[in-house]
Structures are given as C-alpha cells and as structure tokens.
Design a protein around this motif. Structure first.
Motif, PDB file in Angstrom:
ATOM      1  N   CYS A  54       0.827  -1.207   0.000  1.00 12.47           N
ATOM      2  CA  CYS A  54       0.000   0.000   0.000  1.00 12.47           C
ATOM      3  C   CYS A  54       0.863   1.259   0.000  1.00 12.47           C
ATOM      4  N   TYR A  55       1.954   1.226   0.741  1.00 12.30           N
ATOM      5  CA  TYR A  55       2.834   2.391   0.813  1.00 12.30           C
ATOM      6  C   TYR A  55       3.454   2.677  -0.554  1.00 12.30           C
ATOM      7  N   VAL A  56       3.934   1.628  -1.197  1.00 10.19           N
ATOM      8  CA  VAL A  56       4.562   1.774  -2.522  1.00 10.19           C
ATOM      9  C   VAL A  56       3.579   2.329  -3.540  1.00 10.19           C
ATOM     10  N   LYS A  57       2.315   1.955  -3.407  1.00  7.82           N
ATOM     11  CA  LYS A  57       1.306   2.385  -4.383  1.00  7.82           C
ATOM     12  C   LYS A  57       0.570   3.667  -3.974  1.00  7.82           C
ATOM     13  N   GLY A  58       1.129   4.403  -3.020  1.00  5.11           N
ATOM     14  CA  GLY A  58       0.592   5.723  -2.706  1.00  5.11           C
ATOM     15  C   GLY A  58      -0.226   5.818  -1.433  1.00  5.11           C
ATOM     16  N   GLY A  59      -0.113   4.836  -0.554  1.00  3.83           N
ATOM     17  CA  GLY A  59      -0.885   4.846   0.687  1.00  3.83           C
ATOM     18  C   GLY A  59      -0.630   6.083   1.546  1.00  3.83           C
ATOM     19  N   GLN A  60       0.639   6.516   1.599  1.00  2.00           N
ATOM     20  CA  GLN A  60       0.976   7.688   2.406  1.00  2.00           C
ATOM     21  C   GLN A  60       0.296   8.944   1.859  1.00  2.00           C
ATOM     22  N   ASN A  61       0.234   9.058   0.529  1.00  2.00           N
ATOM     23  CA  ASN A  61      -0.432  10.212  -0.087  1.00  2.00           C
ATOM     24  C   ASN A  61      -1.926  10.225   0.230  1.00  2.00           C
ATOM     25  N   VAL A  62      -2.524   9.034   0.250  1.00  2.00           N
ATOM     26  CA  VAL A  62      -3.946   8.916   0.580  1.00  2.00           C
ATOM     27  C   VAL A  62      -4.173   9.331   2.037  1.00  2.00           C
ATOM     28  N   LEU A  63      -3.307   8.859   2.930  1.00  2.00           N
ATOM     29  CA  LEU A  63      -3.398   9.221   4.344  1.00  2.00           C
ATOM     30  C   LEU A  63      -3.266  10.736   4.520  1.00  2.00           C
ATOM     31  N   ASP A  64      -2.303  11.329   3.827  1.00  2.00           N
ATOM     32  CA  ASP A  64      -2.072  12.776   3.916  1.00  2.00           C
ATOM     33  C   ASP A  64      -3.283  13.557   3.421  1.00  2.00           C
ATOM     34  N   LYS A  65      -3.949  13.043   2.395  1.00  2.00           N
ATOM     35  CA  LYS A  65      -5.130  13.725   1.852  1.00  2.00           C
ATOM     36  C   LYS A  65      -6.281  13.688   2.853  1.00  2.00           C
ATOM     37  N   PHE A  66      -6.500  12.539   3.465  1.00  2.00           N
ATOM     38  CA  PHE A  66      -7.529  12.437   4.515  1.00  2.00           C
ATOM     39  C   PHE A  66      -7.215  13.414   5.644  1.00  2.00           C
ATOM     40  N   ALA A  67      -5.945  13.447   6.067  1.00  2.00           N
ATOM     41  CA  ALA A  67      -5.532  14.318   7.163  1.00  2.00           C
ATOM     42  C   ALA A  67      -5.761  15.783   6.809  1.00  2.00           C
ATOM     43  N   ASN A  68      -5.452  16.141   5.574  1.00  4.12           N
ATOM     44  CA  ASN A  68      -5.601  17.518   5.119  1.00  4.12           C
ATOM     45  C   ASN A  68      -7.069  17.950   5.072  1.00  4.12           C
ATOM     46  N   LEU A  69      -7.925  17.095   4.527  1.00  2.00           N
ATOM     47  CA  LEU A  69      -9.340  17.436   4.384  1.00  2.00           C
ATOM     48  C   LEU A  69     -10.080  17.425   5.724  1.00  2.00           C
ATOM     49  N   LEU A  70      -9.656  16.547   6.631  1.00  2.57           N
ATOM     50  CA  LEU A  70     -10.313  16.455   7.941  1.00  2.57           C
ATOM     51  C   LEU A  70      -9.662  17.367   8.980  1.00  2.57           C
ATOM     52  N   ASN A  71      -8.512  17.910   8.596  1.00  6.57           N
ATOM     53  CA  ASN A  71      -7.765  18.812   9.492  1.00  6.57           C
ATOM     54  C   ASN A  71      -7.361  18.126  10.800  1.00  6.57           C
ATOM     55  N   ILE A  72      -6.944  16.882  10.689  1.00  5.69           N
ATOM     56  CA  ILE A  72      -6.437  16.132  11.839  1.00  5.69           C
ATOM     57  C   ILE A  72      -5.214  15.325  11.403  1.00  5.69           C
ATOM     58  N   LYS A  73      -4.466  14.841  12.381  1.00  2.00           N
ATOM     59  CA  LYS A  73      -3.336  13.965  12.108  1.00  2.00           C
ATOM     60  C   LYS A  73      -3.750  12.520  12.359  1.00  2.00           C
ATOM     61  N   SER A  74      -2.921  11.592  11.918  1.00  2.23           N
ATOM     62  CA  SER A  74      -3.176  10.183  12.187  1.00  2.23           C
ATOM     63  C   SER A  74      -3.215   9.958  13.692  1.00  2.23           C
ATOM     64  N   GLY A  75      -4.258   9.241  14.149  1.00  6.97           N
ATOM     65  CA  GLY A  75      -4.428   8.989  15.572  1.00  6.97           C
ATOM     66  C   GLY A  75      -5.345   9.986  16.250  1.00  6.97           C
ATOM     67  N   GLU A  76      -5.809  10.994  15.495  1.00  8.17           N
ATOM     68  CA  GLU A  76      -6.677  12.018  16.072  1.00  8.17           C
ATOM     69  C   GLU A  76      -8.123  11.865  15.589  1.00  8.17           C
ATOM     70  N   THR A  77      -9.020  12.564  16.279  1.00  9.25           N
ATOM     71  CA  THR A  77     -10.448  12.540  15.958  1.00  9.25           C
ATOM     72  C   THR A  77     -10.913  13.965  15.683  1.00  9.25           C
ATOM     73  N   THR A  78     -11.797  14.124  14.708  1.00  9.34           N
ATOM     74  CA  THR A  78     -12.306  15.455  14.381  1.00  9.34           C
ATOM     75  C   THR A  78     -13.098  16.023  15.557  1.00  9.34           C
ATOM     76  N   GLU A  79     -13.181  17.347  15.627  1.00 10.26           N
ATOM     77  CA  GLU A  79     -13.842  18.009  16.749  1.00 10.26           C
ATOM     78  C   GLU A  79     -15.315  17.629  16.867  1.00 10.26           C
ATOM     79  N   ASP A  80     -15.949  17.328  15.738  1.00  9.34           N
ATOM     80  CA  ASP A  80     -17.370  16.947  15.781  1.00  9.34           C
ATOM     81  C   ASP A  80     -17.576  15.487  16.156  1.00  9.34           C
ATOM     82  N   GLY A  81     -16.457  14.762  16.379  1.00  9.44           N
ATOM     83  CA  GLY A  81     -16.553  13.362  16.793  1.00  9.44           C
ATOM     84  C   GLY A  81     -16.984  12.421  15.687  1.00  9.44           C
TER      85      GLY A  81
END
Length: 202
Positions: free
Chosen positions: A128-155
């Motif tokens: 998954c990492y080789v095929k862009g998994g990190q980029n996908v994770l970064d995109k989720f983090a960017n759009l949700l405004n949280i880091k890995s391991g965190e929860t959005t303010e609205d829960g």
C-alpha cells in the motif's frame, strides 16, 4: 423634601440591584443542584460500567488466554480502553496493567482514547505504501484537518494509519468501520468523506 423623580430613580436602582443579586443567587443554587445530580449520575454510570466490564471478564474466565477476547468486547462496547478500564481488567484477570497496556497499544484496533463514529484506517503496509498509501493518508488528514491517531472536533471521524491489513492485491486499501475500499486514489478521498457526512446527517 426629596425630588420625587430622584426618589423613583433610586427605588428603581435598588430593585434592579436586588433583582440581579437574587438572579445570581438562584443561578448559583441551580448550578449546585445540577452538579450534585451530575455527580450522582456519573457515580451510577461508573458503577454500571464497572459491573459490565467485570461481566465481560467473567464471560471468558474459562478461556486459556482470555485477554484479547475481553479487550475486543470492551472496545466494541465503549469504543476505547482507557487506563481505568485496564485496571479493572487487571484485577479480574490477575494480570499486570503493564501487560494489558502493552497489548492495547500494540494492536491498532484497540484505542486508549474515544474514537469517532467513522474510523478511517489507511493501510501503510509495504504494498500500500509503494502504491501511494501515504499520499492517501495525507489527503484524509488535510481534508479532515487532523493527524493520524486524532479525531475530528465533531466526533465524526478518527484517522488511523494501519500496518498491513492483508489487502495487498487491492493496494492502496482503506478500511472504514470494517468496510474496505480498494485501490483508493487521492482524488477519491473527498468523495468518500462526503458520503459518510451525508450518511451521518440522515
């Protein structure tokens, strides 16, 4: 003789002052009552929670290795396993808290903190990492405004990075509440998030 106009003004001032003091005292009284009610409810909830956790431990008392089964049921029931809960499990199973803590922190499907309604797990195994998994994770983090391991303010969302989930043939893979999305691209992330926001709004 005092001017009636000023006399009325002073009377209004005293009434207003008395009213403010009365309102303040009533507010303090209400807060005190509400706090006592909350404390009683919390005590009852805590008592009920302890009983439930103990019953889960008893459910697997005849198993040779009950810890994983107990923790899995607690995670399903509460969504996380804080230290206080680990101490109850420790007492019931006769195991050190350090051992239980080690298991909870090692496996990604256990959590020490409350998780959101939708738990997004982005696989970062080798394929998954080789095929862009990190980029996908970064995109989720960017759009949700949280880091890995965190929860959005609205829960609503929790974002996790996962070790290999055994979906190498469909890398990069994303798991949301057990549902696996295959070959996820960065461009699909916004659509996936929106679909769950709409589901939550129903």
């Amino acid at each position: 003789m005092e001017n009636p106009y000023y006399f009325i003004q002073k009377m209004c001032f005293f009434v207003l002052l008395l009213g403010k003091k009365l309102c303040y005292n009533m507010l303090v009284c209400c807060k005190t009552i509400l706090k006592k009610i909350k404390d009683v409810l919390n005590l009852k909830l805590r008592h009920d929670a302890v009983k439930l956790i103990e019953s889960i431990c008893d459910r697997y008392k005849n198993e040779p290795t009950p810890l994983m089964l107990v923790l899995s049921d607690i995670q399903k029931e509460y969504g996380y396993i804080p230290l206080e809960v680990q101490e109850i499990v420790s007492a019931k199973l006769g195991m050190p808290v350090s051992e239980i803590y080690g298991v909870v922190t090692f496996y990604s499907f256990f959590s020490l903190t409350p998780k959101g309604k939708y738990v997004i797990g982005v696989c970062l195994g080798t394929a998954c990492y080789v095929k862009g998994g990190q980029n996908v994770l970064d995109k989720f983090a960017n759009l949700l405004n949280i880091k890995s391991g965190e929860t959005t303010e609205d829960g609503l969302f929790t974002l996790d990075s996962l070790r290999c989930i055994g979906a190498c043939g469909i890398a990069p893979a994303v798991s949301i509440n057990g549902k696996v999305y295959s070959k996820v691209t960065v461009d699909e992330v916004a659509r996936i998030i929106d679909s769950y926001r709409k589901e939550a709004a129903l």
